[in-house]
Design a protein around this motif. Structure first.
Motif, PDB file in Angstrom:
ATOM      1  N   SER A  48       0.844  -1.203   0.000  1.00  0.00           N
ATOM      2  CA  SER A  48       0.000   0.000   0.000  1.00  0.00           C
ATOM      3  C   SER A  48       0.875   1.248   0.000  1.00  0.00           C
ATOM      4  O   SER A  48       0.547   2.252  -0.635  1.00  0.00           O
ATOM      5  N   SER A  49       2.021   1.176   0.664  1.00  0.00           N
ATOM      6  CA  SER A  49       2.976   2.285   0.655  1.00  0.00           C
ATOM      7  C   SER A  49       3.504   2.535  -0.759  1.00  0.00           C
ATOM      8  O   SER A  49       3.668   3.679  -1.183  1.00  0.00           O
ATOM      9  N   GLY A  50       3.783   1.457  -1.477  1.00  0.00           N
ATOM     10  CA  GLY A  50       4.265   1.581  -2.849  1.00  0.00           C
ATOM     11  C   GLY A  50       3.235   2.214  -3.762  1.00  0.00           C
ATOM     12  O   GLY A  50       3.557   3.093  -4.567  1.00  0.00           O
ATOM     13  N   LEU A  51       1.987   1.780  -3.620  1.00  0.00           N
ATOM     14  CA  LEU A  51       0.924   2.354  -4.448  1.00  0.00           C
ATOM     15  C   LEU A  51       0.708   3.829  -4.130  1.00  0.00           C
ATOM     16  O   LEU A  51       0.458   4.631  -5.027  1.00  0.00           O
ATOM     17  N   ALA A  52       0.843   4.184  -2.855  1.00  0.00           N
ATOM     18  CA  ALA A  52       0.665   5.586  -2.465  1.00  0.00           C
ATOM     19  C   ALA A  52       1.795   6.471  -2.981  1.00  0.00           C
ATOM     20  O   ALA A  52       1.609   7.671  -3.202  1.00  0.00           O
ATOM     21  N   SER A  53       2.971   5.884  -3.184  1.00  0.00           N
ATOM     22  CA  SER A  53       4.125   6.679  -3.621  1.00  0.00           C
ATOM     23  C   SER A  53       4.295   6.722  -5.138  1.00  0.00           C
ATOM     24  O   SER A  53       5.285   7.271  -5.630  1.00  0.00           O
ATOM     25  N   LEU A  54       3.358   6.170  -5.899  1.00  0.00           N
ATOM     26  CA  LEU A  54       3.468   6.146  -7.364  1.00  0.00           C
ATOM     27  C   LEU A  54       3.841   7.497  -7.982  1.00  0.00           C
ATOM     28  O   LEU A  54       4.726   7.542  -8.843  1.00  0.00           O
ATOM     29  N   PRO A  55       3.225   8.603  -7.577  1.00  0.00           N
ATOM     30  CA  PRO A  55       3.549   9.882  -8.223  1.00  0.00           C
ATOM     31  C   PRO A  55       4.999  10.338  -8.030  1.00  0.00           C
ATOM     32  O   PRO A  55       5.511  11.094  -8.841  1.00  0.00           O
ATOM     33  N   SER A  56       5.668   9.852  -7.010  1.00  0.00           N
ATOM     34  CA  SER A  56       7.020  10.330  -6.724  1.00  0.00           C
ATOM     35  C   SER A  56       8.122   9.410  -7.250  1.00  0.00           C
ATOM     36  O   SER A  56       9.303   9.713  -7.095  1.00  0.00           O
ATOM     37  N   SER A  58      10.446   7.154 -10.100  1.00  0.00           N
ATOM     38  CA  SER A  58      10.963   7.291 -11.463  1.00  0.00           C
ATOM     39  C   SER A  58      10.071   6.482 -12.405  1.00  0.00           C
ATOM     40  O   SER A  58       9.279   5.648 -11.968  1.00  0.00           O
ATOM     41  N   PHE A  59      10.218   6.701 -13.706  1.00  0.00           N
ATOM     42  CA  PHE A  59       9.367   6.036 -14.693  1.00  0.00           C
ATOM     43  C   PHE A  59       9.363   4.518 -14.519  1.00  0.00           C
ATOM     44  O   PHE A  59       8.307   3.901 -14.430  1.00  0.00           O
ATOM     45  N   GLU A  60      10.537   3.906 -14.481  1.00  0.00           N
ATOM     46  CA  GLU A  60      10.621   2.450 -14.403  1.00  0.00           C
ATOM     47  C   GLU A  60      10.100   1.940 -13.068  1.00  0.00           C
ATOM     48  O   GLU A  60       9.383   0.931 -13.023  1.00  0.00           O
ATOM     49  N   GLN A  61      10.436   2.614 -11.984  1.00  0.00           N
ATOM     50  CA  GLN A  61       9.929   2.201 -10.675  1.00  0.00           C
ATOM     51  C   GLN A  61       8.409   2.333 -10.632  1.00  0.00           C
ATOM     52  O   GLN A  61       7.721   1.456 -10.110  1.00  0.00           O
ATOM     53  N   HIS A  62       7.896   3.409 -11.183  1.00  0.00           N
ATOM     54  CA  HIS A  62       6.447   3.619 -11.252  1.00  0.00           C
ATOM     55  C   HIS A  62       5.793   2.471 -12.010  1.00  0.00           C
ATOM     56  O   HIS A  62       4.777   1.910 -11.566  1.00  0.00           O
ATOM     57  N   ASP A  63       6.352   2.117 -13.161  1.00  0.00           N
ATOM     58  CA  ASP A  63       5.782   1.051 -13.983  1.00  0.00           C
ATOM     59  C   ASP A  63       5.792  -0.288 -13.244  1.00  0.00           C
ATOM     60  O   ASP A  63       4.847  -1.062 -13.343  1.00  0.00           O
ATOM     61  N   ILE A  64       6.872  -0.557 -12.501  1.00  0.00           N
ATOM     62  CA  ILE A  64       6.966  -1.812 -11.755  1.00  0.00           C
ATOM     63  C   ILE A  64       5.890  -1.865 -10.675  1.00  0.00           C
ATOM     64  O   ILE A  64       5.156  -2.845 -10.561  1.00  0.00           O
ATOM     65  N   ILE A  65       5.781  -0.808  -9.883  1.00  0.00           N
ATOM     66  CA  ILE A  65       4.781  -0.795  -8.806  1.00  0.00           C
ATOM     67  C   ILE A  65       3.367  -0.868  -9.391  1.00  0.00           C
ATOM     68  O   ILE A  65       2.522  -1.629  -8.923  1.00  0.00           O
ATOM     69  N   ALA A  66       3.098  -0.104 -10.429  1.00  0.00           N
ATOM     70  CA  ALA A  66       1.768  -0.112 -11.045  1.00  0.00           C
ATOM     71  C   ALA A  66       1.418  -1.502 -11.592  1.00  0.00           C
ATOM     72  O   ALA A  66       0.270  -1.931 -11.506  1.00  0.00           O
ATOM     73  N   ALA A  67       2.387  -2.202 -12.142  1.00  0.00           N
ATOM     74  CA  ALA A  67       2.153  -3.529 -12.702  1.00  0.00           C
ATOM     75  C   ALA A  67       2.012  -4.596 -11.618  1.00  0.00           C
ATOM     76  O   ALA A  67       1.479  -5.672 -11.887  1.00  0.00           O
ATOM     77  N   CYS A  68       2.473  -4.291 -10.421  1.00  0.00           N
ATOM     78  CA  CYS A  68       2.478  -5.287  -9.346  1.00  0.00           C
ATOM     79  C   CYS A  68       1.289  -5.154  -8.403  1.00  0.00           C
ATOM     80  O   CYS A  68       1.381  -5.488  -7.224  1.00  0.00           O
ATOM     81  N   ARG A  69       0.185  -4.657  -8.901  1.00  0.00           N
ATOM     82  CA  ARG A  69      -1.025  -4.615  -8.067  1.00  0.00           C
ATOM     83  C   ARG A  69      -1.461  -6.040  -7.730  1.00  0.00           C
ATOM     84  O   ARG A  69      -2.068  -6.286  -6.710  1.00  0.00           O
ATOM     85  N   ARG A  70      -1.142  -6.976  -8.606  1.00  0.00           N
ATOM     86  CA  ARG A  70      -1.366  -8.402  -8.373  1.00  0.00           C
ATOM     87  C   ARG A  70      -0.012  -9.094  -8.409  1.00  0.00           C
ATOM     88  O   ARG A  70       0.866  -8.689  -9.173  1.00  0.00           O
ATOM     89  N   PRO A  71       0.160 -10.150  -7.623  1.00  0.00           N
ATOM     90  CA  PRO A  71       1.453 -10.852  -7.606  1.00  0.00           C
ATOM     91  C   PRO A  71       1.818 -11.394  -8.987  1.00  0.00           C
ATOM     92  O   PRO A  71       0.961 -11.867  -9.727  1.00  0.00           O
ATOM     93  N   GLN A  72       3.098 -11.296  -9.303  1.00  0.00           N
ATOM     94  CA  GLN A  72       3.619 -11.885 -10.533  1.00  0.00           C
ATOM     95  C   GLN A  72       5.100 -12.139 -10.362  1.00  0.00           C
ATOM     96  O   GLN A  72       5.731 -11.587  -9.473  1.00  0.00           O
ATOM     97  N   SER A  73       5.652 -12.966 -11.215  1.00  0.00           N
ATOM     98  CA  SER A  73       7.066 -13.289 -11.106  1.00  0.00           C
ATOM     99  C   SER A  73       7.919 -12.164 -11.690  1.00  0.00           C
ATOM    100  O   SER A  73       7.443 -11.357 -12.495  1.00  0.00           O
ATOM    101  N   VAL A  74       9.173 -12.155 -11.286  1.00  0.00           N
ATOM    102  CA  VAL A  74      10.117 -11.168 -11.812  1.00  0.00           C
ATOM    103  C   VAL A  74      10.240 -11.330 -13.327  1.00  0.00           C
ATOM    104  O   VAL A  74      10.283 -10.337 -14.060  1.00  0.00           O
ATOM    105  N   ALA A  75      10.235 -12.564 -13.811  1.00  0.00           N
ATOM    106  CA  ALA A  75      10.339 -12.813 -15.255  1.00  0.00           C
ATOM    107  C   ALA A  75       9.122 -12.272 -15.992  1.00  0.00           C
ATOM    108  O   ALA A  75       9.253 -11.642 -17.053  1.00  0.00           O
ATOM    109  N   GLU A  76       7.918 -12.494 -15.445  1.00  0.00           N
ATOM    110  CA  GLU A  76       6.702 -11.969 -16.073  1.00  0.00           C
ATOM    111  C   GLU A  76       6.724 -10.448 -16.110  1.00  0.00           C
ATOM    112  O   GLU A  76       6.333  -9.833 -17.100  1.00  0.00           O
ATOM    113  N   LEU A  77       7.196  -9.859 -15.029  1.00  0.00           N
ATOM    114  CA  LEU A  77       7.254  -8.408 -14.934  1.00  0.00           C
ATOM    115  C   LEU A  77       8.201  -7.827 -15.976  1.00  0.00           C
ATOM    116  O   LEU A  77       7.871  -6.859 -16.663  1.00  0.00           O
ATOM    117  N   ALA A  78       9.373  -8.424 -16.120  1.00  0.00           N
ATOM    118  CA  ALA A  78      10.340  -7.958 -17.117  1.00  0.00           C
ATOM    119  C   ALA A  78       9.757  -8.057 -18.525  1.00  0.00           C
ATOM    120  O   ALA A  78       9.884  -7.130 -19.325  1.00  0.00           O
TER     121      ALA A  78
END
Length: 138
Positions: A48-56, A58-78
Motif C-alpha cells: 500500500s505504501s508503494g501504491l501511495a508513492s506512485l507519483p514520486s 521514477s518512470f521504471e519504478q512507477h511502472d513496476i509498482i503499477a504492474a504489481c497490483r497483483r502478484p507476478q514473477s520477476v520474469a513476467e514483470l520484465a
C-alpha cells in the motif's frame, strides 16, 4: 510503415528504450542487499505504501509498482514491461528495501523437486491447443 514515422524497419516496436540498462540501475548489477539476485520465479507484489508513492517514483519504478497490483514473477514483470531481467531484479530489490514491494522468494527445495516439475509438464499437456486438441503426451 506509416507516413511521417521516424522509426526504421530494423527498430523494435513498443517501448524499446535508447537508454542502456546500466543507466537505469546506476551501473549496479545487484540490488541494495548483499545477497544474490532475485530468482526469476520470485513473486513480487506492490505494498500500500508503494501504491501511495506512485507519483514520486521514477518512470521504471512507477511502472513496476503499477504492474504489481497483483502478484507476478520477476520474469513476467520484465517481459510485460519490456525491461531487461537484471534491471527488474535490481529495481525490485530497491523497491523492496524502500518498502514499496513485497517479495516472496520460493522455497529452493520445491523449485528443484522433480515431482513438481512432472505435475507442471502434465498440466501443460492437458491444456488444449488452438485447435482444441490435447498436446502430444509423448
Amino acid at each position: 510503415m506509416e507516413e511521417g514515422s521516424a522509426r526504421g524497419p530494423s527498430e523494435p516496436a513498443g517501448r524499446a528504450s535508447a537508454i542502456r540498462p546500466f543507466l537505469l540501475t546506476a551501473g549496479r548489477v545487484a540490488g541494495g542487499g548483499a545477497g544474490s539476485p532475485l530468482p526469476v520465479e520470485t513473486q513480487v507484489v506492490a505494498t500500500s505504501s508503494g501504491l501511495a508513492s506512485l507519483p514520486s517514483l521514477s518512470f521504471e519504478q512507477h511502472d513496476i509498482i503499477a504492474a504489481c497490483r497483483r502478484p507476478q514473477s520477476v520474469a513476467e514483470l520484465a517481459a510485460r514491461l519490456h525491461l531487461h531481467l537484471n534491471v527488474v531484479r535490481v529495481l525490485a530489490e530497491d523497491l523492496r528495501a524502500a518498502g514499496h514491494l513485497t517479495v516472496h522468494v520460493p522455497n529452493a527445495r520445491t523449485t528443484q523437486d522433480i515431482s513438481v516439475l512432472r505435475r507442471v509438464i502434465d498440466g501443460l499437456r492437458a491444456v488444449p491447443d488452438s485447435r482444441d486438441t490435447l498436446r502430444d503426451s509423448g
